[in-house]
Design a protein around this motif. Structure first.
Motif, mmCIF file in Angstrom:
data_model
loop_
_atom_site.group_PDB
_atom_site.id
_atom_site.type_symbol
_atom_site.label_atom_id
_atom_site.label_comp_id
_atom_site.label_asym_id
_atom_site.label_seq_id
_atom_site.Cartn_x
_atom_site.Cartn_y
_atom_site.Cartn_z
ATOM 1 N N ARG A 528 -11.455 -37.621 50.237
ATOM 2 C CA ARG A 528 -11.418 -36.432 50.856
ATOM 3 C C ARG A 528 -11.612 -35.216 49.557
ATOM 4 N NH1 ARG A 528 -6.382 -37.959 54.209
ATOM 5 N NH2 ARG A 528 -7.495 -39.345 54.542
ATOM 6 N N HIS A 529 -12.681 -34.839 50.377
ATOM 7 C CA HIS A 529 -12.397 -33.076 49.723
ATOM 8 C C HIS A 529 -11.541 -31.954 50.272
ATOM 9 C CE1 HIS A 529 -15.742 -34.764 48.417
ATOM 10 N NE2 HIS A 529 -16.585 -33.929 47.841
ATOM 11 N N LEU A 530 -10.973 -31.334 49.805
ATOM 12 C CA LEU A 530 -9.788 -30.178 49.993
ATOM 13 C C LEU A 530 -10.192 -29.833 51.518
ATOM 14 C CD1 LEU A 530 -9.974 -27.554 47.172
ATOM 15 C CD2 LEU A 530 -8.140 -29.353 47.567
ATOM 16 N N ALA A 551 -9.716 -33.524 55.767
ATOM 17 C CA ALA A 551 -9.539 -33.274 54.672
ATOM 18 C C ALA A 551 -8.514 -33.498 53.938
ATOM 19 C CB ALA A 551 -9.213 -31.422 54.574
ATOM 20 N N MET A 552 -8.073 -33.596 52.040
ATOM 21 C CA MET A 552 -6.917 -33.750 51.289
ATOM 22 C C MET A 552 -5.881 -33.201 52.019
ATOM 23 S SD MET A 552 -7.183 -33.619 47.412
ATOM 24 C CE MET A 552 -9.273 -33.733 47.176
ATOM 25 N N ARG A 553 -4.639 -34.461 52.112
ATOM 26 C CA ARG A 553 -3.707 -33.963 53.091
ATOM 27 C C ARG A 553 -2.276 -34.248 51.530
ATOM 28 N NH1 ARG A 553 -2.631 -32.914 58.269
ATOM 29 N NH2 ARG A 553 -1.541 -31.489 56.985
ATOM 30 N N LYS A 554 -2.791 -35.170 51.202
ATOM 31 C CA LYS A 554 -1.430 -35.661 49.671
ATOM 32 C C LYS A 554 -2.125 -36.583 48.858
ATOM 33 C CE LYS A 554 2.842 -38.263 49.588
ATOM 34 N NZ LYS A 554 3.019 -39.272 49.743
ATOM 35 N N ASP A 555 -1.659 -35.872 47.665
ATOM 36 C CA ASP A 555 -1.746 -36.604 46.275
ATOM 37 C C ASP A 555 -0.873 -36.079 45.337
ATOM 38 O OD1 ASP A 555 -3.025 -38.145 44.454
ATOM 39 O OD2 ASP A 555 -5.613 -36.563 44.697
ATOM 40 N N VAL A 556 -0.040 -36.598 45.211
ATOM 41 C CA VAL A 556 0.701 -36.128 44.301
ATOM 42 C C VAL A 556 1.800 -37.743 44.204
ATOM 43 C CG1 VAL A 556 2.795 -35.849 46.413
ATOM 44 C CG2 VAL A 556 3.267 -34.826 44.828
ATOM 45 N N LEU A 557 2.888 -37.122 43.117
ATOM 46 C CA LEU A 557 3.533 -38.582 42.182
ATOM 47 C C LEU A 557 4.631 -38.091 42.393
ATOM 48 C CD1 LEU A 557 3.255 -40.806 40.434
ATOM 49 C CD2 LEU A 557 3.273 -39.661 38.912
ATOM 50 N N ALA A 558 5.198 -38.355 43.950
ATOM 51 C CA ALA A 558 7.032 -37.612 44.526
ATOM 52 C C ALA A 558 7.352 -38.070 42.428
ATOM 53 C CB ALA A 558 7.133 -38.791 44.814
ATOM 54 N N LYS A 559 7.695 -38.828 42.215
ATOM 55 C CA LYS A 559 8.649 -39.309 41.027
ATOM 56 C C LYS A 559 8.212 -39.639 40.012
ATOM 57 C CE LYS A 559 10.127 -43.881 42.000
ATOM 58 N NZ LYS A 559 10.606 -45.034 42.055
ATOM 59 N N SER B 241 10.147 -32.920 43.800
ATOM 60 C CA SER B 241 11.413 -33.917 44.971
ATOM 61 C C SER B 241 12.250 -33.154 44.213
ATOM 62 C CB SER B 241 10.841 -35.201 44.656
ATOM 63 O OG SER B 241 9.196 -35.671 44.267
ATOM 64 N N ASP B 372 1.077 -30.326 47.797
ATOM 65 C CA ASP B 372 1.021 -31.627 48.576
ATOM 66 C C ASP B 372 0.744 -32.531 47.646
ATOM 67 O OD1 ASP B 372 2.052 -30.812 50.631
ATOM 68 O OD2 ASP B 372 1.177 -30.186 51.951
ATOM 69 N N ASN B 375 -1.450 -34.008 42.504
ATOM 70 C CA ASN B 375 -2.740 -34.367 41.057
ATOM 71 C C ASN B 375 -3.655 -34.109 41.153
ATOM 72 O OD1 ASN B 375 -0.651 -36.027 40.750
ATOM 73 N ND2 ASN B 375 -1.067 -37.703 42.175
#
Lengths: 605, 384
Positions: A528-530, A551-559, B241, B372, B375
């Protein structure tokens, strides 16, 4: 000292289904025999051998000469010739077999006869080799040698009652195999005084000696100083050295005469001059005719090879140059792709050959490659009467200039057990095969004859054949010629930009299906791209299939805790590393492996 | 004096939750006692090294630290006070789970100096709790919360999770609503989305297709709703978070993102001291045999690695990174080191400069979209 009596020579190979123990038996034979005759021991070679050792030349494990002290008190020379085991190299296999007088057939005591066993035995029998069977792996709990012996007699029709029962792995029964080689494999024939006639079954380039010709002397004698001529290519050279194959070394000797297997060097610069299957003769005293069976090797499959890093183009060129020295069947010429930059269009014998070359480039030359979809050579007849041989889909002329196109067709023979005839016929049908006929070989085995377009079999036909017959089908083919076909160029557009390196030629009837699958496959491969990325397949400017990479929606390290920081860094590094293996096309980053994805479309099993 | 944060790892729990990949497991009382004894030994043995520091925060985490006898927590804090200079305003947190504490235990924590309580709730829906393998119900949480307030705690965090198997946006919002109806409202809420980690039972279930995880769209929605609802109730999102009422952001965690030095004690505990990252070994047996002999994985951070961390850690906080802070740390401007990356990401709408303050300079922060896909942005700040 090299004038060994013909009656004491045995030239043979080992044939087997994969995993039935061919190479283990070969190892045992080499272990159990000596490298030198007792006469040679005391005489000349030692100093030469030392020299060879110092130079550190190792030979391809293509042939080895060993000495066996038989129970009858005599010393025999064994020349064991290895044969490659893939349909791509069928021609090389047939030339290797032609260099032998007999063959050992290895059959697994538990599994019995399998598809490749048959194919290989028939190939050996075709070359008039005397074949004797050996039952291997008798120490397995599930071994049933008696059943296998009966099967060999019933199905292949060769005597098997006195077949040695062996375990190559544990060294059981090897002595009996060695005795049977002496008794059952005929000594070579041929007259050392006749004009020279030698068969080339392999050759290899050595930077020190030039080309080393691997050959079997059929008639006559060759020694240092002989002016030799390759009858098909016409190349001439003066022999510098002749010799035979020790285990891992070239051992020079004075002469090679009728019946012997060995090598010739003559300061030849290019393996192209020493084509496999060609006949070597004495230019001053030529033989009347060349040995039968010579074929000019032609590239059957073409693809583009590009360095992943454009700056490595010269490295790729050098590597290809070096590989070609050793491999006359590799062809290449420079080409340019809009998407991939500078690279080479390369020709191969088949897909396996392609994969071998690709792997050698990556491993031995440390190159990171992008490979485009392989294709065959099409003949394009233009309206102005011109005929082009098309190896790169991008060079296809505008449809308005094309009168018609032709594609290569092969005659294929497929051997299969009767229960799988249905699925195999279905497969051939899917691949646009033309049914020619079927013969029953035995009650349960049939030979199917088809004509198939080459471009339908180069990718994964062999795999599909194996999986639909549970490994029980064997397959052989010959190029028959060209036939007119309704072909179109399928283009792929990524983010509305045509990517030339992804185009390929396909039969009009399968264009829609292939286009759809190609889009699906690329959707999986492209991250996925932006922004949203449309992937489209088009024929002649008309879109026939479409997929979208969202499109890229979520790519996050929550914790993320204190202890996780090193871990988090690793995760980010991996992400960054992944991006490096991408190819930037327009604003889209495409993973290198996507360019091969057309290969993986036919995954129906 | 330089600031120091202390972390104590208590690797025990009643039962492993199905998603948990932390270093934690159930254990016999004797093992817990032996471990706590070893932990005190490690503290005493190492404290000397940190003479120059003033302890600003203490965090007792796990596992479930509340599964050990309250006496151990008292002795732990006593030892900390004895061995370190501890700031009067130190933030002292402990993690607890409903079902492992009663009124007395909580009161003893409070009396021992603990002033921040972090309660693991995860969900207000009993079905979801069961699905996670949690040991408690919503009712039991309510009870724990009430007891905590009665014991005197006013700085309480509640952990909740989104994107749980089978969870709908509505069900998640119900959890949020219920948490917001607590009296008093918690000062701090951590709202994580579930990450299925390798090696956990959830990972196995996921491979078999047995986890019905909400799709990406749904997950995003939960995140958005969290922010909206909590904002309405006066919580500020100060980290990817984490949400807090004014003045209640967790100082200990912020320290991690600001690269404040910290020392970890107990198995698997990580530290950052003098720009070295190191970690204790994960073996309980080794630790019990020699609590001072387990430090390893020492990694000395190069200047480039420090810069990378400055960015990828700092950007986790909504206040972002200060240009001046970067200059103070490295003697180089942020733009001379990262100008191209910053420009590209500003153009892509993922980063922005905020609040040009006279004395501290601009701050570089992730935009809402940037948060969002943080990373993706952060990876670009790593050097080749």
């Amino acid at each position: 000292m090299s004038s060994v009596e013909q009656s004491k020579i045995r030239n043979f190979c080992i044939v087997a289904h994969i995993d039935h123990g061919k190479s283990t038996l070969a190892d045992r034979i080499i272990e159990k025999t000596g490298l030198l005759t007792s006469r040679e021991m005391q005489a000349q070679v030692l100093d030469n051998m030392d020299l060879e050792r110092e130079r550190g030349i190792t030979i391809k494990a293509q042939a080895v000469r060993t000495v066996y002290h038989a129970k009858d008190g005599e010393e025999y020379i064994f020349n064991l010739i290895d044969t490659p085991g893939h349909v791509d190299f069928n021609y090389e296999v047939s030339r290797s077999l032609a260099a032998c007088d007999g063959a050992i057939l290895v059959v697994d005591a538990a599994q019995g006869i399998e598809a490749q066993t048959l194919a290989n035995v028939y190939l050996a029998l075709d070359h008039d080799l005397d074949v004797f069977p050996v039952i291997n792996k008798i120490d397995l709990p599930s071994a049933d040698p008696q059943r296998v012996i009966e099967e060999i007699e019933d199905v292949i029709g060769i005597e098997a009652q006195d077949a040695p029962l062996i375990s190559a792995k544990n060294g059981i029964g090897i002595d009996e195999v060695l005795e049977q080689i002496v008794k059952k494999i005929p000594a070579p024939k041929g007259n050392p005084d006749n004009p020279l006639q030698a068969l080339i079954f392999d050759s290899l380039y050595d930077s020190y000696k030039g080309v080393i010709i691997f050959c079997r002397i059929m008639e006559g004698t060759v020694k240092k100083g002989t002016t030799i001529r390759m009858m098909a290519t016409g190349a001439k050279a003066d022999v510098v050295e002749v010799g035979y194959f020790g285990a891992g070394q070239f051992i020079p000797c004075e002469e090679l005469s009728a019946g012997m297997v060995g090598y010739i060097t003559a300061s030849i610069k290019n393996v192209k001059d020493t084509a496999v299957g060609d006949t070597v003769t004495d230019d001053n005293n030529p033989c009347a005719e060349a040995l039968p069976g010579y074929k000019k090797v032609q590239s059957m499959v073409y693809c583009g090879l590009y360095p992943a890093d454009g700056a490595k183009y010269p490295d790729l060129r050098d590597a290809l140059e070096k590989l070609q020295l050793n491999d006359a069947s590799l062809h290449y010429e420079p080409e340019t792709s809009i998407a991939l930059g500078f690279g080479f269009r390369c020709g191969f014998l088949g897909l396996l050959h392609l994969e071998i070359i690709q792997e050698r480039l990556e491993r031995e030359y440390n190159l990171d490659l992008v490979t485009t979809a392989p294709g065959v050579v099409y003949k394009v007849h233009k309206t102005n009467g011109e005929v082009i041989e098309l190896t790169n889909p991008s060079n296809l002329p505008d449809p308005s200039e094309i009168e018609y196109m032709e594609e290569p067709i092969v005659s294929a023979e497929i051997m299969v057990t009767s229960e799988y005839i249905g699925p195999i016929m279905e497969l051939c049908q899917e691949r646009r095969g033309r049914y020619l006929g079927m013969e029953y070989i035995e009650g349960t085995r049939a030979l199917l004859k088809y004509e198939l377009p080459l471009n339908e079999i180069i990718y994964d036909f062999f795999d599909a054949l194996k999986s639909r017959s549970r490994g029980y089908a064997s397959f052989d083919y010959d190029i028959k010629g060209y036939e007119q076909a309704s072909l179109v160029k399928l283009d792929i557009l990524i983010n509305r930009e045509e990517v030339d390196a992804l185009s390929f030629i396909v039969h009009a009837d399968s264009a829609y299906e292939r286009g759809r699958k190609m889009c699906e496959k690329l959707k999986e491969e492209i991250p996925r791209h932006l922004f949203e990325i449309p992937i489209q397949a088009a024929v002649g400017g008309k879109i026939i299939a479409r997929e979208t990479v969202k499109a890229m929606r979520k790519d996050v390290l929550a914790k993320c805790y204190g202890g996780d920081i090193t871990r988090k860094k690793k995760l980010l590094e991996k992400q960054k590393e992944g991006k490096k293996r991408m190819r930037q096309i327009g604003s889209v980053e495409i993973p290198q492996k996507a360019f091969m994805s057309v290969l993986k479309l036919d995954d129906k099993k | 004096m330089k600031k120091l944060e202390l972390y104590f790892h208590i690797p025990f729990c009643v039962r492993k939750c199905l998603y948990c990949d932390f270093l934690s497991a159930p254990a016999a009382e004797e093992t817990k006692d032996a471990y706590m004894e070893a932990l005190l030994q490690e503290i005493r043995g190492r404290a000397e090294t940190y003479r120059e520091y003033l302890v600003d925060t203490v965090f007792i985490g796990g596992g479930t630290p509340s599964v050990v006898n309250a006496l151990w927590i008292e002795r732990l804090l006593e030892t900390v006070y004895q061995c370190f200079s501890v700031s009067e305003k130190a933030e002292i947190s402990i993690e607890v789970n409903p079902g492992t504490v009663d009124g007395e235990k909580l009161y003893r924590y409070f009396a021992a100096g603990v002033n921040r309580l972090s309660i693991g709730l995860q969900s207000a829906n009993d079905e979801e709790l069961k699905g996670l393998g949690r040991i408690h119900s919503w009712q039991e949480f309510l009870e724990t919360y009430r007891l905590a307030v009665e014991a005197g705690f006013c700085n309480i965090n509640v952990d909740i999770m989104s994107a749980l198997p089978g969870q709908s946006t509505d069900s998640y919002c119900l959890t949020l609503e219920k948490v917001l109806k607590l009296t008093p409202q918690p000062a701090h809420i951590s709202a994580y989305s579930l990450i299925v980690e390798e090696g956990t039972p959830f990972a196995e279930m996921d491979k078999k297709g047995a986890l019905q995880l909400p799709d990406e769209e749904c997950e995003r929605q939960m995140y958005k709703r969290t922010e909206e609802m909590l904002k309405r109730h006066g919580y500020e999102r100060y980290e990817i978070s984490n949400y807090a009422k004014e003045g209640y952001a967790c100082r200990h965690n912020c320290g991690y993102w600001r690269r404040v030095e910290y020392a970890g004690f107990g198995i698997g505990a990580a530290s950052l001291v003098d720009n070295k990252r190191f970690q204790n070994g994960r073996s309980l047996a080794d630790y019990l045999a020699n609590p001072l002999g387990c430090r390893g994985h020492i990694q000395e951070l190069s200047e480039k690695e420090q810069m990378e961390e400055f960015l990828f850690l700092g950007l986790r906080m909504t206040e972002g990174v200060e240009e001046n802070g970067f200059w103070d740390a490295f003697g180089k401007t942020l733009t001379e080191v990262y100008g191209a990356v910053i420009e590209k990401n500003i153009a892509d709408g993922l980063l922005e400069y905020r609040n040009p303050e006279a004395d501290r300079g601009r701050r570089l922060v992730l935009t809402e979209r940037g948060l969002d896909i943080s990373n993706y942005v952060m990876a670009q700040f790593l050097f080749d």
